[in-house]
Design a protein around this motif. Structure first.
Motif, PDB file in Angstrom:
ATOM      1  N   LYS A  96     -10.029   3.937   0.916  1.00 30.20           N
ATOM      2  CA  LYS A  96      -8.776   3.344   0.179  1.00 30.20           C
ATOM      3  C   LYS A  96      -8.282   4.489  -0.678  1.00 30.20           C
ATOM      4  CE  LYS A  96      -8.461  -0.105  -3.532  1.00 30.20           C
ATOM      5  NZ  LYS A  96      -9.206  -1.164  -4.058  1.00 30.20           N
ATOM      6  N   HIS A 135      -8.206   0.749   5.769  1.00 27.87           N
ATOM      7  CA  HIS A 135      -8.491   1.471   4.507  1.00 27.87           C
ATOM      8  C   HIS A 135      -8.718   0.430   3.649  1.00 27.87           C
ATOM      9  CE1 HIS A 135      -7.002   5.365   5.928  1.00 27.87           C
ATOM     10  NE2 HIS A 135      -6.097   4.796   6.364  1.00 27.87           N
ATOM     11  N   THR A 136      -9.289  -0.744   4.073  1.00 32.97           N
ATOM     12  CA  THR A 136      -9.746  -1.771   3.172  1.00 32.97           C
ATOM     13  C   THR A 136     -11.049  -2.337   3.436  1.00 32.97           C
ATOM     14  OG1 THR A 136      -9.147  -3.909   1.985  1.00 32.97           O
ATOM     15  CG2 THR A 136      -8.581  -3.829   4.361  1.00 32.97           C
TER      16      THR A 136
END
Ligand code: GTP
Ligand code: MG
Length: 370
Positions: free
Chosen positions: A347, A290-291
């Protein structure tokens, strides 16, 4: 919350169903206790009691791999095997990893200082093997829970003076569930009380039948302490690796998994990535779990700066805008804009999911207090 019956909603709001029915009636809806209410009706009633209905979050389960196309057979090349070591407590996993690292890494690579990045590579007759430092059980459970399969071969360490124990069996089950071949390292053969024969006997019960007994499981007697048998173990790993025909396409954008990650005071988020396909380069726009970010610098297992890392290579990278989690997948994108867009979307999903989780918990506690 897609739909609830009047009774269910009443329960959630801690009210009598008759009260809800009355409210609905005043709003122009005639309802019975078991009637299904739609989202709008639920929201309307809830707002009457000052309760906000949280949207059920659908976490995007679209794996990052969907941005990755299949390789053509002719583009595939042989890649090194990725090995995890598993076994019961105290049977010698760490000692075996150290023994391999010390006999091979420091001797072969003069001047290199081995660095802990969660994985390392050794070279035997020009052929590489990647070892994961993470205890095999953890690697299997956390990684597999996130959909990542990084292990090609499992070395099952069993102490010859102790035999098959609960975690030995657990390890066998993990490997079997993941369909990963097992090589048995019968360890501590230097001990006078060692009984390798018994280990083999016990393991046949779990389907690990030695070649000598008509099966196809490779057993290697070793002493992690003295180094005896370690070379043989490495040779057997290469042999199994050849049989498995492990391949990847080095000439494409990279894809792989996070081995470990942390926040470094000076360098920011630092992650050890295992490249599973393609080649990772410094400067690559990347989405990790998620980055996202751009690979700023890469360091290999010898602490040396490298510009690129091919299939089965572990590297520590900086340049991400947040710390990912072990088992997260990563994919390199063609341009920074796409990586940023996809990274930002993922994100947001993570933030939203976290927020809802928190909201749900507080709502539950609230109801308990009432
Ligand atoms: P956990 O991480 O606690 O699960 O243990 P482990 O499987 O990593 O075992 P570790 O390598 O820490 O070894 C446990 C003990 O066994 C240590 O005291 C080692 O020195 C000893 N040991 C490991 N391998 C050998 C061996 O080949 N021979 C002898 N005699 N002792 C060994
Ligand atoms: Mg250990």
């Amino acid at each position: 919350t897609e739909s609830l019956t009047v009774a269910e909603l009443a329960k959630k709001l801690n009210r009598e169903p008759s009260e809800i029915i009355k409210k609905l009636f005043l709003l122009g809806v005639v309802a019975t206790i078991n009637q299904q209410l739609d989202k709008d009706a639920i929201e309307l009633i809830a707002s009457e009691y000052g309760v906000k209905v949280e949207e059920e979050v659908v976490i995007d389960q679209t794996d990052l791999e969907t941005y990755f196309t299949e390789d053509r057979e002719e583009d595939l090349e042989v890649r090194p095997p990725v090995v995890t070591i598993m076994g019961h407590v105290d049977h010698g996993k760490t000692t075996t990893l150290d023994s391999i690292r010390h006999t091979k890494v420091t001797a072969g690579e003069a001047g290199g200082i081995t660095q802990h990045i969660g994985a390392y590579q050794v070279k035997i007759d020009g052929k590489k093997i990647t070892f994961l430092d993470t205890p095999g059980h953890e690697a299997f459970t956390t990684m597999r829970a996130r959909g990542a399969q990084v292990t090609d071969i499992t070395v099952l360490v069993v102490a010859a003076d102790d035999g098959v124990k609960p975690q030995t069996v657990e390890a066998i089950n993990h490997a079997k569930a993941a369909d990963v071949p097992i090589i048995v390292a019968v360890n501590k053969i230097d001990k006078p009380t060692a009984n390798p024969e018994r280990v083999m006997q016990e393991l046949t019960e779990y389907g690990l039948i030695p070649e000598d007994w008509g099966g196809d499981t490779i057993y290697v007697p070793i002493s992690a302490l003295t180094g005896e048998g370690i070379d043989n173990l490495l040779e057997m790993i290469l042999l199994v690796s050849e049989v498995e025909e492990l391949k990847a396409n080095p000439n494409r954008r990279a894809l792989g998994s996070v081995i470990e990650a942390r926040l470094d005071k000076g360098r920011g988020p630092v992650a050890t990535l295992l490249v599973q396909n393609g080649t990772l380069h410094v400067g690559d726009p990347i989405v990790v779990g998620h980055t996202y970010g751009r690979v700023r610098a890469m360091v290999n297992d010898l602490g040396r700066r490298v510009k690129e890392a091919g299939p089965s290579t572990p590297v520590e990278i900086t340049g991400l805008n947040d710390v990912p989690e072990a088992g997260d997948r990563f994919v390199v994108f063609e341009d920074e804009k796409t990586a940023r867009q996809i990274g930002e979307a993922r994100k947001q999903q993570a933030v939203q999911a976290h927020r809802n989780e928190t909201a749900r918990i507080s709502l539950d506690t609230l109801f308990e207090q009432l």
